[in-house]
Design a protein around this motif. Structure first.
Motif, PDB file in Angstrom:
ATOM      1  N   ILE A 202      -2.114 -37.834  88.596  1.00  0.00           N
ATOM      2  CA  ILE A 202      -2.850 -36.583  88.383  1.00  0.00           C
ATOM      3  C   ILE A 202      -4.336 -36.823  88.604  1.00  0.00           C
ATOM      4  CG2 ILE A 202      -3.461 -34.790  86.718  1.00  0.00           C
ATOM      5  CD1 ILE A 202      -0.769 -35.397  85.303  1.00  0.00           C
ATOM      6  N   ILE A 203      -4.894 -36.089  89.546  1.00  0.00           N
ATOM      7  CA  ILE A 203      -6.337 -36.095  89.774  1.00  0.00           C
ATOM      8  C   ILE A 203      -6.886 -34.775  89.262  1.00  0.00           C
ATOM      9  CG2 ILE A 203      -8.178 -36.173  91.487  1.00  0.00           C
ATOM     10  CD1 ILE A 203      -6.318 -37.710  93.334  1.00  0.00           C
ATOM     11  N   GLN A 204      -7.933 -34.846  88.462  1.00  0.00           N
ATOM     12  CA  GLN A 204      -8.615 -33.625  88.004  1.00  0.00           C
ATOM     13  C   GLN A 204      -9.530 -33.176  89.131  1.00  0.00           C
ATOM     14  OE1 GLN A 204     -12.104 -34.625  86.057  1.00  0.00           O
ATOM     15  NE2 GLN A 204     -12.724 -32.850  87.257  1.00  0.00           N
ATOM     16  N   GLY A 205      -9.336 -31.944  89.571  1.00  0.00           N
ATOM     17  CA  GLY A 205     -10.122 -31.439  90.684  1.00  0.00           C
ATOM     18  C   GLY A 205     -11.612 -31.412  90.374  1.00  0.00           C
ATOM     19  N   GLY A 206     -12.415 -31.671  91.391  1.00  0.00           N
ATOM     20  CA  GLY A 206     -13.863 -31.615  91.223  1.00  0.00           C
ATOM     21  C   GLY A 206     -14.353 -30.187  91.292  1.00  0.00           C
ATOM     22  N   MET A 207     -14.813 -29.660  90.187  1.00  0.00           N
ATOM     23  CA  MET A 207     -15.263 -28.269  90.107  1.00  0.00           C
ATOM     24  C   MET A 207     -16.773 -28.235  89.953  1.00  0.00           C
ATOM     25  SD  MET A 207     -12.106 -26.970  87.730  1.00  0.00           S
ATOM     26  CE  MET A 207     -12.142 -28.487  86.757  1.00  0.00           C
ATOM     27  N   GLY A 208     -17.430 -27.747  90.993  1.00  0.00           N
ATOM     28  CA  GLY A 208     -18.873 -27.883  91.100  1.00  0.00           C
ATOM     29  C   GLY A 208     -19.679 -26.962  90.217  1.00  0.00           C
ATOM     30  N   VAL A 209     -20.975 -27.154  90.288  1.00  0.00           N
ATOM     31  CA  VAL A 209     -21.978 -26.387  89.545  1.00  0.00           C
ATOM     32  C   VAL A 209     -21.742 -26.534  88.045  1.00  0.00           C
ATOM     33  CG1 VAL A 209     -23.301 -24.242  89.513  1.00  0.00           C
ATOM     34  CG2 VAL A 209     -21.921 -24.779  91.501  1.00  0.00           C
ATOM     35  N   GLY A 210     -21.577 -27.775  87.617  1.00  0.00           N
ATOM     36  CA  GLY A 210     -21.570 -28.088  86.195  1.00  0.00           C
ATOM     37  C   GLY A 210     -20.273 -27.903  85.455  1.00  0.00           C
ATOM     38  N   ILE A 211     -19.155 -27.662  86.151  1.00  0.00           N
ATOM     39  CA  ILE A 211     -17.886 -27.467  85.449  1.00  0.00           C
ATOM     40  C   ILE A 211     -17.206 -28.799  85.161  1.00  0.00           C
ATOM     41  CG2 ILE A 211     -15.665 -26.270  85.473  1.00  0.00           C
ATOM     42  CD1 ILE A 211     -18.173 -24.470  85.392  1.00  0.00           C
ATOM     43  N   SER A 212     -17.211 -29.703  86.137  1.00  0.00           N
ATOM     44  CA  SER A 212     -16.632 -31.033  85.871  1.00  0.00           C
ATOM     45  C   SER A 212     -17.712 -32.092  86.034  1.00  0.00           C
ATOM     46  CB  SER A 212     -15.433 -31.313  86.784  1.00  0.00           C
ATOM     47  OG  SER A 212     -15.768 -31.252  88.149  1.00  0.00           O
ATOM     48  N   MET A 213     -18.222 -32.520  84.907  1.00  0.00           N
ATOM     49  CA  MET A 213     -19.235 -33.560  84.852  1.00  0.00           C
ATOM     50  C   MET A 213     -18.666 -34.738  84.074  1.00  0.00           C
ATOM     51  SD  MET A 213     -22.520 -30.975  84.482  1.00  0.00           S
ATOM     52  CE  MET A 213     -23.807 -32.215  84.607  1.00  0.00           C
TER      53      MET A 213
END
Length: 375
Positions: A24-35
């Motif tokens: 399972i890879i956690q998707g990279g969600m930009g603009v401060g959602i996944s940091m």
């Protein structure tokens, strides 16, 4: 790193020299959602946590005066922080090819110790040449066709003497910007189930020639442990999931952003035309209603983050709209989401979510084994 597992457990995911307990890879969600907060929690729970680079410096005090410097500083810090908090779990970085500062962000991420760089929103044809000498960061392009995967294998082999360490195959049910024409989003041939098979077939000759495994990761609309099991049976090595990880306590989005997911109905999910020239999936709201009426226009560009942005001709600055949403000001922004967002009814910890997904996988595997035993 070794992991104990039963016959019903999800398989270990191996990408180059990187291993995660669960596929399972956690998707990279930009603009401060996944940091670092979300990424490190996922890595501790057995997955690959991913920091998203786009506009990562939004909370830096000098962001509006010095956006590039603030973004570079925040990217380096968030990767190192995620690594420190991950208990040895793998940390990846999502870097969009379309970013104005793409090459510099690749360099910063590699030097900060990112285990994996995941790169889409364009074909990362020159990505291997951007790594510092001696760097062993795994490189995983995001593609939406077997043709794109084959092209990248050929170009990387010819110019850099290497192959991609894996591919994420993102289908049209994903959240945020989508790599498809709007008219193709709902066609059967473009659904991720078919695309995964296509990419597996496209990379097979390259695997055979190099005597290696190039894992194919399914993404877009994946929601349950049973979904994960189905893709593994299909030949995928793992999955990437974004929307479900937003509804976790550790997600770096504001509470208002998360609650928008909880309140969403199926009818609230819509396809928008992004100012950067791509379709996107988002939740209906006051801001997008204003855009549809032509009531709002950009007053300024905080940071020309995307190469294809044509400010000031765009109807609004998508960067500022997403920054506002991340901070909870939904009246001045909007929320990206995946197609299945309406199924979310509670906020849980990352560990609870991972436990749920693994248990769902085990139950699906047990049902399959029972079916085979009685056939």
């Amino acid at each position: 790193m070794t992991f104990n597992s039963s016959a019903l457990d999800p398989p270990i995911l191996e990408i180059g020299s990187v291993k995660s307990r669960y596929p399972i890879i956690q998707g990279g969600m930009g603009v401060g959602i996944s940091m670092s907060g979300l990424a490190s929690a996922v890595a501790r729970a057995g997955g690959i946590g991913v920091v998203a680079s786009v506009l990562i410096g939004l909370n830096e005090k000098d962001f509006h005066k010095h956006p590039r410097e603030a973004t570079f500083r925040a990217l380096d810090r968030e990767i190192r922080k995620a690594k420190d908090l991950s208990n040895g779990g793998p940390i990846g970085v999502n870097i969009m090819v379309a970013l104005q500062d793409y090459e510099e962000m690749v360099r910063i991420s590699a030097n900060a110790g990112a285990d994996v760089i995941i790169s889409g929103a364009g074909l990362p044809l020159k990505l291997p040449g951007m790594l510092p000498d001696g760097c062993n960061t795994a490189l995983v392009p995001i593609v939406s066709s077997g043709r794109a995967a084959g092209l990248l294998c050929r170009r990387w082999k010819e110019h850099y003497g290497r192959l991609p360490d894996g591919f994420v195959v993102e289908g049209p049910k994903a959240g945020g910007h989508l790599g498809f024409k709007a008219e193709d989003l709902f066609k059967p041939e473009f659904q991720v189930e078919n695309l995964v098979k296509e990419v597996i077939e496209a990379v097979k000759p390259w695997e055979d020639e190099a005597s290696c495994r190039i894992p194919v990761i399914a993404a877009g609309g994946i929601y349950t442990g049973e979904d994960i099991y189905d893709f593994i049976q299909m030949g995928a090595s793992g999955v990437q999931m974004g929307t479900r990880f937003v509804a976790t306590h550790e997600c770096d989005a504001s509470q208002e952003f998360k609650e928008a997911y909880l309140k969403a109905s199926k009818e609230d999910v819509m396809i928008i035309k992004s100012p950067v020239g791509l379709p996107g999936r988002a939740l209906k709201g006051a801001f997008l209603e204003k855009m549809a009426r032509g009531e709002k226009h950009p007053k300024r560009c905080a940071y020309k983050c995307i190469k294809t942005c044509r400010y000031p001709d765009t109807p609004y600055c998508i960067g500022m709209a997403l920054i506002n949403a991340q901070k909870g000001n939904l009246g001045a922004g909007f929320v990206f989401c995946g197609e299945n967002v309406y199924r979310i009814d509670r906020i849980v910890s990352v560990q609870e979510l991972m436990d749920e997904l693994v248990e769902g996988y085990r139950k699906a595997a047990a049902r399959k084994d029972k079916t085979l035993a009685t056939a």
